[in-house]
Write an enzyme that holds these catalytic residues in place. Sequence first.
Site: not given
Lengths: 414, 414
Positions: B206, B226, B228, B353
């Site tokens: 993040q 990550s 995406h 999530c």
Amino acid sequence: MKKIYLDHSATTPVDPKVLKEMLPYFTQKFGNASSIHGFGQEALAGADRAREQVANFLNCETGEIVFTSGATESNNLAVRGFIKALQKNKANQNKKFHIITSLVEHDAILEPCMELEKNGIEVTYLPVKSNGVVDINKFEKSIKDNTVLISVMYVNSEVGSIQPIREMGKIIKKINEKRLKDWQRLSAKDRGEKPQKIYFHTDATQAVNFLNCDTKYLHVDMLSLSGHKIYGPKGIGALFVKNETPLAAMQLGGHQEKNMRSGTLNVVGIVGLGKAISMLDKKNVEKNNKKIAALRDMLVLGIKKNIPDVVLNTDRANATPSHAHFSFLDVEGESSLISLDLEGIAVSTGSACASGSLKASHVLLAMGIKVEVAHNSVRFTLGKNNTAEEIRKTIKVLPPIIKRLREMNPLYKN
Amino acid sequence: MKKIYLDHSATTPVDPKVLKEMLPYFTQKFGNASSIHGFGQEALAGADRAREQVANFLNCETGEIVFTSGATESNNLAVRGFIKALQKNKANQNKKFHIITSLVEHDAILEPCMELEKNGIEVTYLPVKSNGVVDINKFEKSIKDNTVLISVMYVNSEVGSIQPIREMGKIIKKINEKRLKDWQRLSAKDRGEKPQKIYFHTDATQAVNFLNCDTKYLHVDMLSLSGHKIYGPKGIGALFVKNETPLAAMQLGGHQEKNMRSGTLNVVGIVGLGKAISMLDKKNVEKNNKKIAALRDMLVLGIKKNIPDVVLNTDRANATPSHAHFSFLDVEGESSLISLDLEGIAVSTGSACASGSLKASHVLLAMGIKVEVAHNSVRFTLGKNNTAEEIRKTIKVLPPIIKRLREMNPLYKN
């Protein structure tokens, strides 16, 4: 120079129809499939439809599909996740489990098995006949009282040999049923523990394009497949896990995929895999198989006719139509590969997954091929987009290459 | 109705420039990066360039990047692969290892830690202050002689709080240096074993969009990210693994990624991740941060001004510019989310999530927020494409929603 791709076992191009299906999910329907809002539900709907497409192909329930990052993960999860689940059960603490697999599996099966072996699991690696096929009698004899898992590949990536998965599945089913009946016949006080079921996994990565993968027809409990071998994208695969098969997650976190595989769903990849597999209906497969087999046979004939001292390692009667695996005696496979590449023709030596390695292929050695002959091997794997023109060019280009390379080799007899 | 996306912490749309970069790798440059021929080398070149882009962003060597299927895999690999590597070393057989992490980590860190705990590893879960930040003094005091790994996230996905990773990194470095010096001072016969280094991992998933992720600046040994979350594709992530950090593969097979992660390279995903990260140069990040912070502050001001009984859980002085995490007292977060969704505005309750779960967020509870207030929470996370118009609409739409939902709640005091 228009390039010719004859390495479809290594990977396939994404079919334009598959890509078209995927495109909206990059920039528009981009939500996280775990999100409750519209963006999330739109993404989830795409993944759900793909799940139906895969389940339809495998003749199973959508809840029996676990999406993974590819066949390597599927295979690792099948073997290690299964044993982990059994070991989590306290009743199993002191049991010595036995796994059966074959000597010609992909490293994504063999290496997890070898790691488990180091940790006290017993593993039998079945030999194969000279055509790369497991002997069904040896298979049956290898099953023991403590066998819990059998993992045999459907199609070998190197030579294309087809294993008798359905026959194996039937044998396992019969044994499981007999053990259960024998147990049920005992009086309640003599019964003891319910007999351990033997579970059956197949790595169908190289089979999906060509063969019947109906999981009920095959009598399998788990089945691995991959997107990029079937004209879908890389980075996506699936594991069929029949209901009530013990399986513990290997990758922990957000509890996606019914707790069996955590991680944000790769919706674009899943949509691509679904579309790719939906294109493998019976009619298309038959049409492709016929076309590919004809081209492959044309290649085999052309090579045998025009090149001396060549061995065809693929037993066409027991292999997928895609494969023609040759040994050009006294010519290093890598030299053939590079020479063909200079002519714009892409082939492989041994298995592409292990390329760069100087080791002789474990598959060829298991088939009884001598080390030096294994090093002479070149794998041609054809796909649905190949043309007769491409095969003609290959047949024309290859003989002078082999001749030249042999002339450079002082050991060549002629 | 034009939809408004305010859930960028859950996932981001793929940037059109990223997609453009990816497209040729689906149908043209589709080779398997392990293949020696032209198709393979073309694919490998794409993956190599992306690896350079990622390494450049992290200020590390290309050989220190392991591509994975996403941050969940990166986190699992960092924690479990590290401990597995230590345990493989026979000299460590009887050692009791200690891991430090925090109570506000993602489940992809917490669950592997809890599993290791069951297998005899000692784990300290650091508490956080009311703003979600770990107390650096408590952090320092938690380090013990047998501490081998510290894993603390850079930015929390729920409230956006930034952890003092660089300060932690410096403390760890100092301790490692002191231990080594003390050991070196001993005479050869008194020395015994070289002191165990403490390794430092951060989950930067993040943080990448907003903060400095220079691994040398942060003094980290491992870092997860990550695709995406940074306008790249789903299904791809990376783990930075500093040279000489012990790490054993979790996924076995074809030995890709320097043996640390087997599986055919997801070249398309890797290319997308590389492009996405290359767009995060200092200038772009500063521009985006400024724009996003201004919109976020506009949203906060508008909500506070127009809605009574609201708590802002994000401490803006210690958070990324994207986050505005509110509790609208006496209103179920899920009801707010669904009402906003009907107006075409996408937000999240707690963490996406874990959505679908009825449990109160472990992050909010760790911050000392009461269970009932945690259930009132709505997370707005802004992105680079949001506009002032979208924020104005949100500020206009939200107050009557909250008012209506409160009127339906008999417990609401007004």
